[in-house]
Design a protein around this motif. Structure first.
Motif, PDB file in Angstrom:
ATOM      1  N   TYR A 184     -38.964 -12.618  79.481  1.00 10.51           N
ATOM      2  CA  TYR A 184     -38.779 -12.643  80.931  1.00 10.51           C
ATOM      3  C   TYR A 184     -40.101 -12.702  81.691  1.00 10.51           C
ATOM      4  CZ  TYR A 184     -34.153 -11.225  79.406  1.00 10.51           C
ATOM      5  OH  TYR A 184     -32.933 -11.176  78.768  1.00 10.51           O
ATOM      6  N   LEU A 185     -41.184 -13.020  81.006  1.00 13.71           N
ATOM      7  CA  LEU A 185     -42.499 -13.009  81.634  1.00 13.71           C
ATOM      8  C   LEU A 185     -42.920 -14.366  82.164  1.00 13.71           C
ATOM      9  CD1 LEU A 185     -44.514 -10.718  79.183  1.00 13.71           C
ATOM     10  CD2 LEU A 185     -42.993 -10.082  81.047  1.00 13.71           C
ATOM     11  N   LYS A 186     -42.026 -15.342  82.164  1.00 18.47           N
ATOM     12  CA  LYS A 186     -42.388 -16.690  82.603  1.00 18.47           C
ATOM     13  C   LYS A 186     -42.556 -16.774  84.117  1.00 18.47           C
ATOM     14  CE  LYS A 186     -39.893 -18.718  78.699  1.00 18.47           C
ATOM     15  NZ  LYS A 186     -38.751 -19.568  78.273  1.00 18.47           N
ATOM     16  N   THR A 187     -41.929 -15.856  84.838  1.00 20.31           N
ATOM     17  CA  THR A 187     -41.989 -15.903  86.291  1.00 20.31           C
ATOM     18  C   THR A 187     -43.244 -15.207  86.817  1.00 20.31           C
ATOM     19  OG1 THR A 187     -40.813 -15.335  88.336  1.00 20.31           O
ATOM     20  CG2 THR A 187     -40.652 -13.771  86.507  1.00 20.31           C
ATOM     21  N   ILE A 188     -43.715 -15.668  87.987  1.00 18.79           N
ATOM     22  CA  ILE A 188     -44.795 -14.956  88.675  1.00 18.79           C
ATOM     23  C   ILE A 188     -44.257 -14.301  89.948  1.00 18.79           C
ATOM     24  CG2 ILE A 188     -46.642 -16.380  87.750  1.00 18.79           C
ATOM     25  CD1 ILE A 188     -46.630 -17.939  90.403  1.00 18.79           C
ATOM     26  N   LYS A 189     -42.930 -14.353  90.111  1.00 20.96           N
ATOM     27  CA  LYS A 189     -42.297 -13.688  91.251  1.00 20.96           C
ATOM     28  C   LYS A 189     -42.086 -12.213  90.923  1.00 20.96           C
ATOM     29  CE  LYS A 189     -39.735 -17.773  92.830  1.00 20.96           C
ATOM     30  NZ  LYS A 189     -38.379 -18.323  93.110  1.00 20.96           N
ATOM     31  N   ARG A 190     -42.167 -11.383  91.933  1.00 14.93           N
ATOM     32  CA  ARG A 190     -41.996  -9.948  91.731  1.00 14.93           C
ATOM     33  C   ARG A 190     -40.542  -9.517  91.850  1.00 14.93           C
ATOM     34  NH1 ARG A 190     -47.203  -6.847  94.318  1.00 14.93           N
ATOM     35  NH2 ARG A 190     -48.769  -8.402  93.772  1.00 14.93           N
ATOM     36  N   THR A 191     -39.677 -10.447  92.176  1.00 17.46           N
ATOM     37  CA  THR A 191     -38.256 -10.117  92.341  1.00 17.46           C
ATOM     38  C   THR A 191     -37.430 -10.777  91.241  1.00 17.46           C
ATOM     39  OG1 THR A 191     -37.978 -12.015  93.834  1.00 17.46           O
ATOM     40  CG2 THR A 191     -38.485  -9.872  94.834  1.00 17.46           C
ATOM     41  N   GLY A 192     -36.249 -10.225  91.014  1.00 13.05           N
ATOM     42  CA  GLY A 192     -35.316 -10.800  90.051  1.00 13.05           C
ATOM     43  C   GLY A 192     -35.400 -10.236  88.653  1.00 13.05           C
ATOM     44  N   LEU A 193     -36.366  -9.336  88.414  1.00 15.08           N
ATOM     45  CA  LEU A 193     -36.551  -8.794  87.065  1.00 15.08           C
ATOM     46  C   LEU A 193     -35.742  -7.523  86.827  1.00 15.08           C
ATOM     47  CD1 LEU A 193     -40.417  -9.291  86.706  1.00 15.08           C
ATOM     48  CD2 LEU A 193     -38.647 -10.522  85.448  1.00 15.08           C
ATOM     49  N   GLY A 194     -35.215  -6.943  87.888  1.00 18.15           N
ATOM     50  CA  GLY A 194     -34.492  -5.677  87.746  1.00 18.15           C
ATOM     51  C   GLY A 194     -33.286  -5.760  86.835  1.00 18.15           C
ATOM     52  N   LYS A 195     -32.630  -6.907  86.824  1.00 20.48           N
ATOM     53  CA  LYS A 195     -31.437  -7.046  85.983  1.00 20.48           C
ATOM     54  C   LYS A 195     -31.775  -7.032  84.503  1.00 20.48           C
ATOM     55  CE  LYS A 195     -31.314 -12.137  86.268  1.00 20.48           C
ATOM     56  NZ  LYS A 195     -32.499 -12.279  87.138  1.00 20.48           N
ATOM     57  N   ASN A 196     -33.049  -7.276  84.178  1.00 19.06           N
ATOM     58  CA  ASN A 196     -33.480  -7.272  82.774  1.00 19.06           C
ATOM     59  C   ASN A 196     -34.342  -6.070  82.413  1.00 19.06           C
ATOM     60  OD1 ASN A 196     -33.721 -10.619  83.523  1.00 19.06           O
ATOM     61  ND2 ASN A 196     -32.299  -9.918  81.945  1.00 19.06           N
ATOM     62  N   LEU A 197     -34.429  -5.112  83.331  1.00 20.56           N
ATOM     63  CA  LEU A 197     -35.142  -3.869  83.034  1.00 20.56           C
ATOM     64  C   LEU A 197     -34.511  -3.188  81.822  1.00 20.56           C
ATOM     65  CD1 LEU A 197     -37.238  -1.680  83.978  1.00 20.56           C
ATOM     66  CD2 LEU A 197     -35.332  -0.663  85.262  1.00 20.56           C
ATOM     67  N   PHE A 198     -35.327  -2.780  80.853  1.00 19.97           N
ATOM     68  CA  PHE A 198     -34.846  -2.140  79.617  1.00 19.97           C
ATOM     69  C   PHE A 198     -33.755  -2.985  78.952  1.00 19.97           C
ATOM     70  CE2 PHE A 198     -36.130   1.689  82.188  1.00 19.97           C
ATOM     71  CZ  PHE A 198     -37.256   1.987  81.446  1.00 19.97           C
ATOM     72  N   ASP A 199     -33.970  -4.291  78.952  1.00 20.80           N
ATOM     73  CA  ASP A 199     -32.941  -5.240  78.520  1.00 20.80           C
ATOM     74  C   ASP A 199     -32.328  -4.898  77.162  1.00 20.80           C
ATOM     75  OD1 ASP A 199     -31.851  -8.118  79.277  1.00 20.80           O
ATOM     76  OD2 ASP A 199     -32.321  -8.168  77.139  1.00 20.80           O
ATOM     77  N   GLU A 200     -33.154  -4.617  76.177  1.00 17.79           N
ATOM     78  CA  GLU A 200     -32.628  -4.379  74.825  1.00 17.79           C
ATOM     79  C   GLU A 200     -31.927  -3.033  74.708  1.00 17.79           C
ATOM     80  OE1 GLU A 200     -35.888  -4.979  72.187  1.00 17.79           O
ATOM     81  OE2 GLU A 200     -36.106  -7.106  72.682  1.00 17.79           O
ATOM     82  N   LEU A 201     -32.257  -2.112  75.603  1.00 20.41           N
ATOM     83  CA  LEU A 201     -31.573  -0.820  75.622  1.00 20.41           C
ATOM     84  C   LEU A 201     -30.278  -0.887  76.417  1.00 20.41           C
ATOM     85  CD1 LEU A 201     -34.613   1.567  76.272  1.00 20.41           C
ATOM     86  CD2 LEU A 201     -33.461   1.165  74.095  1.00 20.41           C
ATOM     87  N   ARG A 202     -30.246  -1.762  77.410  1.00 20.67           N
ATOM     88  CA  ARG A 202     -29.085  -1.819  78.319  1.00 20.67           C
ATOM     89  C   ARG A 202     -27.969  -2.736  77.842  1.00 20.67           C
ATOM     90  NH1 ARG A 202     -31.318  -3.467  84.018  1.00 20.67           N
ATOM     91  NH2 ARG A 202     -29.128  -3.299  84.650  1.00 20.67           N
ATOM     92  N   TYR A 203     -28.323  -3.776  77.065  1.00 19.47           N
ATOM     93  CA  TYR A 203     -27.331  -4.800  76.749  1.00 19.47           C
ATOM     94  C   TYR A 203     -27.185  -5.041  75.245  1.00 19.47           C
ATOM     95  CZ  TYR A 203     -28.205  -5.904  81.668  1.00 19.47           C
ATOM     96  OH  TYR A 203     -28.370  -5.815  83.031  1.00 19.47           O
ATOM     97  N   GLU A 204     -25.975  -5.407  74.854  1.00 20.50           N
ATOM     98  CA  GLU A 204     -25.717  -5.890  73.498  1.00 20.50           C
ATOM     99  C   GLU A 204     -26.248  -7.323  73.391  1.00 20.50           C
ATOM    100  OE1 GLU A 204     -24.615  -3.927  71.320  1.00 20.50           O
ATOM    101  OE2 GLU A 204     -23.403  -2.391  72.319  1.00 20.50           O
ATOM    102  N   THR A 205     -26.293  -7.856  72.203  1.00 12.21           N
ATOM    103  CA  THR A 205     -26.788  -9.225  72.018  1.00 12.21           C
ATOM    104  C   THR A 205     -25.908 -10.267  72.717  1.00 12.21           C
ATOM    105  OG1 THR A 205     -25.617  -9.334  69.898  1.00 12.21           O
ATOM    106  CG2 THR A 205     -27.959  -8.717  69.850  1.00 12.21           C
ATOM    107  N   ASP A 206     -24.642  -9.911  72.970  1.00 10.65           N
ATOM    108  CA  ASP A 206     -23.752 -10.838  73.669  1.00 10.65           C
ATOM    109  C   ASP A 206     -23.797 -10.657  75.188  1.00 10.65           C
ATOM    110  OD1 ASP A 206     -22.439  -8.433  73.999  1.00 10.65           O
ATOM    111  OD2 ASP A 206     -20.591  -9.036  72.981  1.00 10.65           O
ATOM    112  N   GLY A 207     -24.688  -9.791  75.667  1.00  7.47           N
ATOM    113  CA  GLY A 207     -24.858  -9.607  77.098  1.00  7.47           C
ATOM    114  C   GLY A 207     -24.041  -8.488  77.704  1.00  7.47           C
ATOM    115  N   LYS A 208     -23.156  -7.880  76.909  1.00 11.37           N
ATOM    116  CA  LYS A 208     -22.349  -6.777  77.432  1.00 11.37           C
ATOM    117  C   LYS A 208     -23.193  -5.517  77.558  1.00 11.37           C
ATOM    118  CE  LYS A 208     -17.925  -8.388  75.552  1.00 11.37           C
ATOM    119  NZ  LYS A 208     -16.808  -8.068  74.622  1.00 11.37           N
ATOM    120  N   GLU A 209     -22.899  -4.725  78.578  1.00  7.02           N
ATOM    121  CA  GLU A 209     -23.632  -3.483  78.783  1.00  7.02           C
ATOM    122  C   GLU A 209     -23.327  -2.464  77.698  1.00  7.02           C
ATOM    123  OE1 GLU A 209     -22.874  -1.837  82.609  1.00  7.02           O
ATOM    124  OE2 GLU A 209     -24.131  -3.285  83.672  1.00  7.02           O
TER     125      GLU A 209
END
Length: 203
Positions: free
Chosen positions: A29-54
């Motif tokens: 998720y580091l491809k962006t230089i914008k400071r917004t939009g990253l919140g949904k991927n905060l702690f991504d591997e802890l928050r989501y299963e590999t299929d995207g489910k919480e």
């Protein structure tokens, strides 16, 4: 930069040590230089299963903590790479304050540059706040930056230390660009004098 004066909000407990910046926001998720939009991927591997489910057991997925603004966590938070995307992701999610016994230096500095207050406390005090944070919807902490105080759900207060310059920057909402712009008049005056003294430099 958004000012930080005081904050009253839900504190989420994350009792993990050595949480690195790749865990905070994974490299894909580091491809962006914008400071917004990253919140949904905060702690991504802890928050989501590999299929995207919480993952329902992760603290920020629990109903009581979805709107948390404070994170109480373990020592050496923010270790690993120097990516500034880590505080960007925290801020975009809504986290304005992180409390821990210790932080990685670069992450700690990046927090101040982005309007997040990182508070260092003795481990015994962090443990008390961790217990408070486990109260779910009642996990309300009050952070007063001017007084340098944390007030818990039961009214107990803890003092925290902070560098006076960093405190000033947060209270006034000044990042490095803002601090430079405060000197704009002096810069303009210097340039005017220099144009007169060395006109060939401005041709």
């Amino acid at each position: 930069m958004q000012k930080f004066t005081s904050l009253r909000g839900i504190a989420a407990p994350l009792p993990m040590i050595n949480v690195d910046t790749d865990m905070i926001i994974p490299k894909q998720y580091l491809k962006t230089i914008k400071r917004t939009g990253l919140g949904k991927n905060l702690f991504d591997e802890l928050r989501y299963e590999t299929d995207g489910k919480e993952k329902p057991d992760f603290v920020l997925n629990k109903p009581a903590y979805r709107n948390a603004q404070i994170l109480v966590t373990g020592e050496n938070f923010g270790c690993g790479s120097s990516r500034e995307h880590a505080p960007w992701a925290l801020l975009d999610f809504g986290i304005r304050c992180v409390i821990a016994a210790s932080f990685a230096d670069i992450f700690y500095n990046n927090c101040f540059k982005n309007g997040i207050l990182p508070i260092k406390l003795a481990q015994s005090d962090v443990d008390l706040l961790m217990d408070d944070a486990k109260r779910g919807a009642n996990a309300i902490l009050q952070i007063d930056l001017e007084k340098q105080e944390i007030t818990g759900p039961d009214g107990g207060r803890l003092h925290f230390d902070i560098d006076p310059f960093r405190k000033h920057c947060l209270l006034t909402g000044l990042d490095e660009i803002g601090l430079t712009l405060e000197k704009a008049a002096a810069v303009d005056a210097f340039e005017a004098r220099d144009r007169m003294a060395r006109p060939w430099m401005w041709a």
